[in-house]
Design an enzyme around this catalytic site. Structure first.
Site, PDB file in Angstrom:
ATOM      1  N   ASP A 179      41.304  26.487  41.501  1.00 20.37           N
ATOM      2  CA  ASP A 179      40.088  27.299  41.543  1.00 20.37           C
ATOM      3  C   ASP A 179      39.425  27.345  40.169  1.00 20.37           C
ATOM      4  OD1 ASP A 179      39.926  28.354  44.302  1.00 20.37           O
ATOM      5  OD2 ASP A 179      41.905  29.162  43.834  1.00 20.37           O
ATOM      6  N   HIS A 222      45.601  23.287  45.221  1.00 17.12           N
ATOM      7  CA  HIS A 222      44.238  23.821  45.189  1.00 17.12           C
ATOM      8  C   HIS A 222      43.988  24.458  43.830  1.00 17.12           C
ATOM      9  CE1 HIS A 222      40.602  25.448  47.144  1.00 17.12           C
ATOM     10  NE2 HIS A 222      40.846  26.575  46.487  1.00 17.12           N
ATOM     11  N   HIS A 271      38.121  23.443  43.651  1.00 14.41           N
ATOM     12  CA  HIS A 271      37.121  24.313  44.277  1.00 14.41           C
ATOM     13  C   HIS A 271      36.280  24.896  43.148  1.00 14.41           C
ATOM     14  CE1 HIS A 271      36.519  28.322  46.714  1.00 14.41           C
ATOM     15  NE2 HIS A 271      35.384  27.661  46.540  1.00 14.41           N
ATOM     16  N   ASP A 273      39.927  29.122  53.210  1.00 15.86           N
ATOM     17  CA  ASP A 273      40.417  29.578  51.911  1.00 15.86           C
ATOM     18  C   ASP A 273      40.213  31.083  51.776  1.00 15.86           C
ATOM     19  OD1 ASP A 273      41.096  29.853  49.254  1.00 15.86           O
ATOM     20  OD2 ASP A 273      39.444  28.646  48.458  1.00 15.86           O
ATOM     21  N   GLY A 274      41.329  31.803  51.632  1.00 20.33           N
ATOM     22  CA  GLY A 274      41.263  33.247  51.424  1.00 20.33           C
ATOM     23  C   GLY A 274      42.011  34.011  52.500  1.00 20.33           C
ATOM     24  N   MET A 289      33.739  27.182  41.788  1.00 22.69           N
ATOM     25  CA  MET A 289      32.938  28.396  41.979  1.00 22.69           C
ATOM     26  C   MET A 289      32.118  28.585  40.713  1.00 22.69           C
ATOM     27  SD  MET A 289      35.848  30.543  43.934  1.00 22.69           S
ATOM     28  CE  MET A 289      37.094  29.402  43.393  1.00 22.69           C
ATOM     29  N   MET A 341      34.995  29.823  53.284  1.00 24.85           N
ATOM     30  CA  MET A 341      35.690  30.914  52.587  1.00 24.85           C
ATOM     31  C   MET A 341      35.878  32.090  53.532  1.00 24.85           C
ATOM     32  SD  MET A 341      35.360  30.925  48.653  1.00 24.85           S
ATOM     33  CE  MET A 341      36.909  31.729  48.880  1.00 24.85           C
ATOM     34  N   MET A 344      36.442  28.780  38.096  1.00 23.55           N
ATOM     35  CA  MET A 344      35.443  29.860  38.157  1.00 23.55           C
ATOM     36  C   MET A 344      34.781  30.007  36.798  1.00 23.55           C
ATOM     37  SD  MET A 344      37.546  32.761  40.246  1.00 23.55           S
ATOM     38  CE  MET A 344      38.632  32.356  41.615  1.00 23.55           C
ATOM     39  N   SER A 402      47.249  27.606  46.505  1.00 17.12           N
ATOM     40  CA  SER A 402      46.259  27.889  45.468  1.00 17.12           C
ATOM     41  C   SER A 402      46.987  28.238  44.176  1.00 17.12           C
ATOM     42  CB  SER A 402      45.360  29.049  45.890  1.00 17.12           C
ATOM     43  OG  SER A 402      44.616  29.464  44.771  1.00 17.12           O
ATOM     44  N   PHE A 449      38.640  35.969  43.530  1.00 16.18           N
ATOM     45  CA  PHE A 449      40.001  36.441  43.244  1.00 16.18           C
ATOM     46  C   PHE A 449      40.960  35.993  44.334  1.00 16.18           C
ATOM     47  CE2 PHE A 449      37.025  39.270  41.205  1.00 16.18           C
ATOM     48  CZ  PHE A 449      37.543  39.375  39.911  1.00 16.18           C
TER      49      PHE A 449
HETATM   50  O1  LIG Z   1      38.966  30.477  46.031  1.00 15.69           O
HETATM   51  C1  LIG Z   1      39.755  31.403  46.069  1.00 15.69           C
HETATM   52  C2  LIG Z   1      39.359  32.776  45.633  1.00 15.69           C
HETATM   53  O2  LIG Z   1      38.046  32.772  45.223  1.00 15.69           O
HETATM   54  C3  LIG Z   1      41.081  31.135  46.635  1.00 15.69           C
HETATM   55  O3  LIG Z   1      41.459  29.794  46.553  1.00 15.69           O
HETATM   56  C4  LIG Z   1      42.220  32.100  46.390  1.00 15.69           C
HETATM   57  O4  LIG Z   1      42.969  31.749  45.276  1.00 15.69           O
HETATM   58  C5  LIG Z   1      43.100  32.161  47.599  1.00 15.69           C
HETATM   59  O5  LIG Z   1      44.102  33.100  47.380  1.00 15.69           O
HETATM   60  P1  LIG Z   1      44.797  33.913  48.571  1.00 15.69           P
HETATM   61  O6  LIG Z   1      43.699  34.701  49.269  1.00 15.69           O
HETATM   62  O7  LIG Z   1      45.404  32.906  49.488  1.00 15.69           O
HETATM   63  O8  LIG Z   1      45.779  34.760  47.868  1.00 15.69           O
HETATM   64 FE   LIG Z   2      39.645  28.411  46.384  1.00 14.87          FE
END
Ligand SMILES: O=C(CO)[C@@H](O)[C@H](O)COP(=O)(O)O
Ligand SMILES: [Fe+2]
Length: 242
Positions: free
Chosen positions: A37, A35, A68, A193-194, A70, A143, A39, A10, A149
């Site tokens: 993100d 990846h 992705h 993801d996350g 959001m 997710m 937002m 990411s 974040f």
């Molecule tokens: O979509 C998201 C957060 O909203 C992710 O893509 C984060 O960027 C993943 O980060 P880590 O949890 O792996 O640090």
């Molecule tokens: Fe993401």
């Protein structure tokens, strides 16, 4: 048909001031996808990048840009993201219940690969029609943290005795959903993801996830290549034994 491992660092955890070289560094470390993100500060309480940054990065790399979204109005982003050179366009089911068919059609018409994402707490059944429809999405992103974040790491070593079982239980619930999806759709790309990294990859891979997003665990590692290869091995081993 077996699914293949896609490891997607990411870029939210990268040094945005050096995005092109950070992207190249990750690809040299073995990343399959990057990846991205997006937002909007509305769907989630954070504002990151949009189509202009994707367009700039595209000038420096041919890599698959796994975007992705959001955002509250994903339809507004299809045209600019397509022009900018996005490869995958994953929108959230929570904001697309009424127009996902039009969205998927438009994403495909811009030569992007459509995916659908769901936040923790959204019932998994909500994505079934999008996977089974006439014009289906090609990936489901589950997710495993509240979106918004990076760095919300699952860190067993940082948690007290009360929090740890609670958080572990939450994670297991998310992975249960991945397991349900994998049973139903053996050849679907399922992305998680996350909070993914060496301490959580086995749970995700054994549940059936094959696309792994990882931000802080990769960018924070002394040797990102080792983290990427460890995660790939875990996905491949679990795919072989399934
Ligand atoms: O979509 C998201 C957060 O909203 C992710 O893509 C984060 O960027 C993943 O980060 P880590 O949890 O792996 O640090
Ligand atoms: Fe993401």
């Amino acid at each position: 048909m077996a699914v293949t491992a896609k490891i997607a660092p990411s870029m939210l955890s990268s040094d945005f001031a050096n995005l092109a070289s950070e992207a190249e560094r990750m690809l040299n470390c073995g990343a399959d996808w990057l990846h991205m993100d997006i937002m909007d500060g509305h769907f989630v309480p954070n504002l990151t990048i949009g189509a202009p940054v994707i367009e700039s990065l595209r000038k420096h790399t041919k890599a698959y840009l796994d975007c992705h979204l959001m955002v509250t109005n994903p339809l507004d982003y299809v045209e600019p993201m397509g022009k900018a050179g996005a490869s995958g366009f994953t929108f959230h089911v929570e904001v697309s219940k009424d127009n996902w068919q039009e969205l998927v059609q438009r994403i495909k018409s811009k030569d992007m690969r459509p995916g659908v994402a769901l936040k923790p707490g959204t019932p998994i059944e909500e994505v079934y029609p999008l996977v089974e429809g006439e014009n289906p999405v090609e990936m489901v992103l589950v997710m495993t943290v509240k979106p918004g974040f990076g760095g919300q790491k699952f860190m067993p070593e940082m948690m007290d005795k009360v929090t740890l079982p609670f958080i572990s239980c939450l994670f297991l619930c998310y992975f249960l959903e991945v397991r349900t999806l994998r049973k139903k759709y053996p050849s679907l790309d399922i992305e998680v993801d996350g909070g993914l990294g060496p301490s959580t990859i086995e749970m995700a891979a054994s549940a059936g996830a094959n696309c792994i997003v990882a931000g802080s665990s990769v960018f924070g590692a002394a040797e990102p290549a080792n983290v990427i290869s460890l995660m790939r091995k875990s996905v491949n081993d679990n795919q072989k034994s399934s």
